[in-house]
Design an enzyme around this catalytic site. Structure first.
Site, mmCIF file in Angstrom:
data_model
loop_
_atom_site.group_PDB
_atom_site.id
_atom_site.type_symbol
_atom_site.label_atom_id
_atom_site.label_comp_id
_atom_site.label_asym_id
_atom_site.label_seq_id
_atom_site.Cartn_x
_atom_site.Cartn_y
_atom_site.Cartn_z
ATOM 1 N N HIS A 291 1.875 4.594 -2.806
ATOM 2 C CA HIS A 291 2.003 6.046 -2.627
ATOM 3 C C HIS A 291 3.391 6.508 -3.085
ATOM 4 O O HIS A 291 3.533 7.518 -3.770
ATOM 5 C CB HIS A 291 1.821 6.420 -1.155
ATOM 6 C CG HIS A 291 0.406 6.306 -0.657
ATOM 7 N ND1 HIS A 291 -0.660 6.905 -1.309
ATOM 8 C CD2 HIS A 291 -0.113 5.695 0.427
ATOM 9 C CE1 HIS A 291 -1.776 6.647 -0.624
ATOM 10 N NE2 HIS A 291 -1.482 5.907 0.414
ATOM 11 N N HIS B 270 0.831 -1.205 0.000
ATOM 12 C CA HIS B 270 0.000 0.000 0.000
ATOM 13 C C HIS B 270 0.873 1.265 0.000
ATOM 14 O O HIS B 270 0.722 2.132 -0.866
ATOM 15 C CB HIS B 270 -0.929 -0.018 1.224
ATOM 16 C CG HIS B 270 -1.811 1.180 1.348
ATOM 17 N ND1 HIS B 270 -3.147 1.146 1.011
ATOM 18 C CD2 HIS B 270 -1.560 2.453 1.755
ATOM 19 C CE1 HIS B 270 -3.674 2.352 1.196
ATOM 20 N NE2 HIS B 270 -2.731 3.153 1.654
ATOM 21 N N GLU B 271 1.802 1.333 0.956
ATOM 22 C CA GLU B 271 2.640 2.532 1.061
ATOM 23 C C GLU B 271 3.553 2.662 -0.162
ATOM 24 O O GLU B 271 3.864 3.760 -0.588
ATOM 25 C CB GLU B 271 3.469 2.506 2.360
ATOM 26 C CG GLU B 271 2.650 2.468 3.647
ATOM 27 C CD GLU B 271 1.610 3.583 3.780
ATOM 28 O OE1 GLU B 271 1.779 4.649 3.152
ATOM 29 O OE2 GLU B 271 0.623 3.382 4.495
ATOM 30 N N HIS C 224 3.711 6.632 -6.749
ATOM 31 C CA HIS C 224 2.943 7.770 -7.283
ATOM 32 C C HIS C 224 3.859 9.004 -7.314
ATOM 33 O O HIS C 224 3.902 9.740 -8.297
ATOM 34 C CB HIS C 224 1.728 8.016 -6.377
ATOM 35 C CG HIS C 224 0.634 8.816 -6.993
ATOM 36 N ND1 HIS C 224 -0.489 9.172 -6.303
ATOM 37 C CD2 HIS C 224 0.490 9.355 -8.239
ATOM 38 C CE1 HIS C 224 -1.287 9.878 -7.091
ATOM 39 N NE2 HIS C 224 -0.715 10.001 -8.267
HETATM 40 ZN ZN LIG Z 1 -2.860 5.244 1.872
#
Ligand SMILES: [Zn+2]
Length: 266
Positions: A82, A78-79, A85
Site C-alpha cells: 500500500h 502487505h502494508e 502504491h
Molecule cells: Zn490491505
C-alpha cells in the site's frame, strides 16, 4: 521516517514507520496517507507523498531483537505494498493518488507483495538467524508456503459466500431478517452448514465498511495473482518488470480505470 529514493530519479516520498506496540495504539496493521502526491502547477514539480505504515510489533528485549513471525512479516509486506502504491503514484490530482483508487484495485499492490513474501528468492535476501547469521533453509520456507494452501478451497468458498451476502444486504429491500438471509446463503454457497441461533453478521463490520464492495477482496486477489504470474514468477527481482509495473499500474493511482490497466491499454 524513511525516505524512498530511486537510483536515478531521486527522492520519491517519505514513509513514517510506526512499527512498535504502545499503549492505546490501535492493534491493527494499516497504511494511511498524511499527504498525497500531486502535480504542482505553480512550481512544475511533484508534491512528494508522505504516508504512515503502522504495525504493532513487539519491542526488542535485552536478550533478543524483535523477531517477526511469518504472519507479521507477511503483514509488513502487505502494508508496504500500500505504501509503495502511494510512493509511486504520479497523478495530477491528490484525491486519486496511490491507494485512493477504485476499491476493486486497492488491494492488488498489497496482495501482490504477499506473493513476494512467500518466495524463497525474496525471503533469502533478508531472513537470517539473528545469532548465527544462517539463512532460512529453503525447505523450511517451502513447508511454510505449502501450509498456507491448507484449506485454500474452503477459504475461497468462504470469501465467495461473504461477497454474495454483502451484495444481497445492500441490494433491494428484503422482507426478512439478515439472519434468515445469512442462513440461506450459507447453505447455498458454503460447505459448512449454518449454526442455528447464531448471527455473526452483526459482528462482521466489513459488511458495513465495504458496503457492497466486499467482493473486491477476491477481485484484487485474482488480479494480483495474474500480475505475479505474468510479470514476477520467473524472476521476482527483475528490474525491468518492476519498472513496468510501476509505470503501467502504480503510477496511475485512481486516475485510470482498473480494467484499462489490467488489459494493458494506454
Ligand atoms: Zn490491505
Amino acid at each position: 521516517m524513511t525516505a524512498v529514493v530511486h537510483e536515478t530519479e531521486g527522492l520519491f516520498g517519505y514513509i513514517y514507520c510506526d512499527f512498535f506496540q504502545r499503549q492505546n495504539k490501535p492493534h491493527q496493521d494499516c497504511h494511511f496517507t498524511i499527504r498525497g502526491g500531486r502535480w504542482l502547477q505553480e512550481t512544475g514539480q511533484y508534491q512528494l507523498p508522505v504516508v504512515v505504515l503502522m504495525l504493532s510489533l513487539p519491542h526488542p528485549t535485552q536478550r533478543a531483537p524483535t523477531l517477526l513471525t511469518p504472519g507479521m512479516m507477511e503483514n509488513l509486506f502487505h502494508e508496504m505494498g500500500h505504501a509503495m502504491h502511494s510512493m509511486l503514484g504520479r497523478t495530477r490530482y491528490q484525491h486519486v493518488t496511490g491507494t485512493r483508487c477504485a476499491t476493486d484495485f486497492a488491494e492488488v499492490p498489497s496482495i501482490l507483495m504477499e506473493y513476494f513474501a512467500s518466495d524463497y528468492r525474496v525471503v533469502s535476501q533478508f531472513a537470517r538467524h539473528y545469532e548465527t547469521g544462517q539463512p532460512l533453509p529453503k525447505s523450511m520456507v517451502a513447508r511454510l508456503c505449502e501450509s498456507k494452501k491448507v484449506c485454500g478451497a474452503a477459504d475461497t468458498q468462504l470469501q465467495i459466500f461473504y461477497a454474495v451476502l454483502d451484495q444481497i444486504y445492500h441490494s433491494q429491500p428484503q422482507n426478512r431478517s439478515t439472519t434468515e438471509i445469512l442462513q440461506e446463503m450459507q447453505n447455498k454457497f458454503y460447505g459448512l452448514p449454518y449454526t442455528p441461533n447464531t448471527a455473526w453478521q452483526q459482528r462482521f463490520s466489513h459488511l458495513i465498511g465495504y458496503g457492497a464492495k466486499y467482493y473486491s477482496y477476491l477481485m484484487s486477489r485474482a488480479v494480483a495473482s495474474m500480475v505475479w504470474k505474468q510479470c514476477f514468477v520467473q524472476d521476482p527481482l527483475n528490474r525491468e518488470m518492476g519498472e513496468r509495473y510501476r509505470r503501467e499500474m502504480l503510477a496511475h493511482g485512481g486516475a485510470k480505470e482498473p480494467m484499462q490497466m489490467v488489459e494493458g491499454n494506454e
